[in-house]
Design a protein around this motif. Structure first.
Motif, PDB file in Angstrom:
ATOM      1  N   UNK A  21       0.890  -1.338   0.063  1.00 20.86           N
ATOM      2  CA  UNK A  21      -0.104   0.064   0.059  1.00 20.86           C
ATOM      3  C   UNK A  21       0.786   1.217  -0.041  1.00 20.86           C
ATOM      4  N   UNK A  22       1.858   1.289   0.688  1.00 18.00           N
ATOM      5  CA  UNK A  22       2.726   2.527   0.875  1.00 18.00           C
ATOM      6  C   UNK A  22       3.505   2.428  -0.577  1.00 18.00           C
ATOM      7  N   UNK A  28       4.647   5.487  -5.901  1.00 12.91           N
ATOM      8  CA  UNK A  28       4.328   5.484  -7.191  1.00 12.91           C
ATOM      9  C   UNK A  28       3.014   6.576  -7.184  1.00 12.91           C
ATOM     10  N   UNK A  29       2.705   7.391  -6.323  1.00 12.06           N
ATOM     11  CA  UNK A  29       1.747   8.383  -6.140  1.00 12.06           C
ATOM     12  C   UNK A  29       0.471   7.738  -6.833  1.00 12.06           C
ATOM     13  N   UNK A  30      -0.116   6.496  -6.781  1.00 13.02           N
ATOM     14  CA  UNK A  30      -1.405   6.289  -7.301  1.00 13.02           C
ATOM     15  C   UNK A  30      -2.353   6.465  -6.276  1.00 13.02           C
ATOM     16  N   UNK A  31      -3.772   7.058  -6.824  1.00 15.07           N
ATOM     17  CA  UNK A  31      -4.539   7.451  -5.873  1.00 15.07           C
ATOM     18  C   UNK A  31      -5.487   6.236  -5.123  1.00 15.07           C
ATOM     19  N   UNK A  32      -5.576   6.349  -3.762  1.00 16.54           N
ATOM     20  CA  UNK A  32      -6.619   5.345  -3.232  1.00 16.54           C
ATOM     21  C   UNK A  32      -7.929   5.681  -3.450  1.00 16.54           C
ATOM     22  N   UNK A  33      -8.596   4.687  -4.238  1.00 16.94           N
ATOM     23  CA  UNK A  33     -10.131   5.088  -4.651  1.00 16.94           C
ATOM     24  C   UNK A  33     -11.248   4.413  -3.595  1.00 16.94           C
ATOM     25  N   UNK A  34     -10.871   3.332  -2.965  1.00 17.48           N
ATOM     26  CA  UNK A  34     -11.417   2.220  -2.280  1.00 17.48           C
ATOM     27  C   UNK A  34     -10.469   1.499  -1.227  1.00 17.48           C
ATOM     28  N   UNK A  35     -10.805   1.375  -0.258  1.00 15.86           N
ATOM     29  CA  UNK A  35     -10.233   0.350   0.710  1.00 15.86           C
ATOM     30  C   UNK A  35     -11.189  -0.612   1.485  1.00 15.86           C
ATOM     31  N   UNK A  36     -10.866  -1.876   1.806  1.00 11.39           N
ATOM     32  CA  UNK A  36     -11.721  -2.745   2.367  1.00 11.39           C
ATOM     33  C   UNK A  36     -11.112  -3.638   3.309  1.00 11.39           C
ATOM     34  N   UNK A  37     -11.608  -4.000   4.348  1.00  8.07           N
ATOM     35  CA  UNK A  37     -11.074  -5.161   5.327  1.00  8.07           C
ATOM     36  C   UNK A  37     -12.476  -5.754   5.780  1.00  8.07           C
ATOM     37  N   UNK A  38     -12.510  -6.988   5.397  1.00  4.65           N
ATOM     38  CA  UNK A  38     -13.738  -7.801   5.698  1.00  4.65           C
ATOM     39  C   UNK A  38     -13.835  -8.458   6.900  1.00  4.65           C
ATOM     40  N   UNK A  39     -12.789  -7.979   7.708  1.00  2.23           N
ATOM     41  CA  UNK A  39     -12.725  -8.463   9.257  1.00  2.23           C
ATOM     42  C   UNK A  39     -12.510 -10.129   9.235  1.00  2.23           C
ATOM     43  N   UNK A  40     -12.330 -10.886   8.165  1.00  3.26           N
ATOM     44  CA  UNK A  40     -12.277 -12.086   7.966  1.00  3.26           C
ATOM     45  C   UNK A  40     -10.987 -12.819   7.101  1.00  3.26           C
ATOM     46  N   UNK A  41     -10.110 -11.895   7.333  1.00  2.00           N
ATOM     47  CA  UNK A  41      -8.975 -12.199   6.704  1.00  2.00           C
ATOM     48  C   UNK A  41      -8.584 -11.857   5.317  1.00  2.00           C
ATOM     49  N   UNK A  49      -4.722   5.102 -11.685  1.00  3.10           N
ATOM     50  CA  UNK A  49      -3.934   5.900 -12.240  1.00  3.10           C
ATOM     51  C   UNK A  49      -4.591   6.955 -12.827  1.00  3.10           C
ATOM     52  N   UNK A  50      -4.615   8.304 -12.149  1.00  4.12           N
ATOM     53  CA  UNK A  50      -5.368   9.331 -12.232  1.00  4.12           C
ATOM     54  C   UNK A  50      -5.899   9.503 -13.805  1.00  4.12           C
ATOM     55  N   UNK A  51      -7.230   9.356 -14.028  1.00  7.16           N
ATOM     56  CA  UNK A  51      -7.433   9.687 -15.461  1.00  7.16           C
ATOM     57  C   UNK A  51      -7.479   8.838 -16.342  1.00  7.16           C
ATOM     58  N   UNK A  52      -6.511   7.842 -16.223  1.00  7.52           N
ATOM     59  CA  UNK A  52      -6.225   6.758 -17.151  1.00  7.52           C
ATOM     60  C   UNK A  52      -7.218   5.418 -17.434  1.00  7.52           C
ATOM     61  N   UNK A  53      -8.044   5.371 -16.544  1.00  5.65           N
ATOM     62  CA  UNK A  53      -8.984   4.199 -16.627  1.00  5.65           C
ATOM     63  C   UNK A  53      -8.314   2.936 -16.399  1.00  5.65           C
ATOM     64  N   UNK A  54      -7.192   3.148 -15.673  1.00 12.37           N
ATOM     65  CA  UNK A  54      -6.221   1.965 -15.285  1.00 12.37           C
ATOM     66  C   UNK A  54      -6.464   1.838 -13.502  1.00 12.37           C
ATOM     67  N   UNK A  55      -6.518   0.728 -13.104  1.00  7.12           N
ATOM     68  CA  UNK A  55      -6.413   0.441 -11.618  1.00  7.12           C
ATOM     69  C   UNK A  55      -5.679  -0.739 -11.357  1.00  7.12           C
ATOM     70  N   UNK A  56      -5.106  -0.756 -10.181  1.00  4.62           N
ATOM     71  CA  UNK A  56      -4.500  -1.673  -9.484  1.00  4.62           C
ATOM     72  C   UNK A  56      -5.029  -2.012  -8.297  1.00  4.62           C
ATOM     73  N   UNK A  57      -5.617  -3.167  -7.913  1.00  8.76           N
ATOM     74  CA  UNK A  57      -5.859  -3.527  -6.865  1.00  8.76           C
ATOM     75  C   UNK A  57      -4.826  -4.557  -5.747  1.00  8.76           C
TER      76      UNK A  57
END
Length: 134
Positions: A21-22, A28-41, A49-57
């Motif tokens: 995450x760091x 790399x200065x990617x914007x975090x758009x969503x975070x999750x923790x299901x509390x179950x592992x 990638x701002x404005x590029x339509x590309x995401x990394x999870x």
């Protein structure tokens, strides 16, 4: 109805979620758009990638989670896949990474582009590149 593909998201299973995450957010200065923790592992975040339509999870799934697979704990032992990110300013990235993250380059490639090579906290090969000047 438009049937074209609209964007791309790649999922990276990590053993080192906090470090990943760091790396992707702060280094790399990617914007975090969503975070999750299901509390179950399972926890993760989706970065853009701002404005590029590309995401990394980046996703951490622990052995007690129902979706867990043993492959999630394996080290990356080959460079069968890498992530390549285009920039207009390769020198910015070379300077930014100097002293804070191990990298190699920029290196002039035979086709005219410049490549900067590095690895994420799990060893995934990352290439930041600048295309040949037009």
């Amino acid at each position: 109805m438009d049937h074209k593909l609209a964007s791309l998201k790649s999922v990276i299973r990590t053993k080192k979620f906090d470090a990943a995450r760091e790396f992707y957010h702060s280094i790399l200065e990617l914007e975090i758009v969503e975070e999750y923790d299901d509390g179950n592992g399972s926890r993760g975040c989706i970065l853009s990638l701002q404005g590029a339509g590309a995401f990394i999870e980046i996703s951490e799934i622990k052995p007690n989670h129902s979706y867990y697979q043993s492959a999630f704990n394996k080290s990356i032992e080959s460079d069968k896949i890498d992530i390549q990110i285009r920039t207009n300013t390769i020198q910015y990235w070379a300077s930014k990474l100097e002293g804070i993250w191990e990298s190699r380059g920029p290196i002039d490639r035979p086709w005219g582009s410049k490549y900067l090579y590095l690895r994420d906290p799990d060893g995934l090969h990352i290439i930041i590149y600048e295309e040949k000047s037009q």
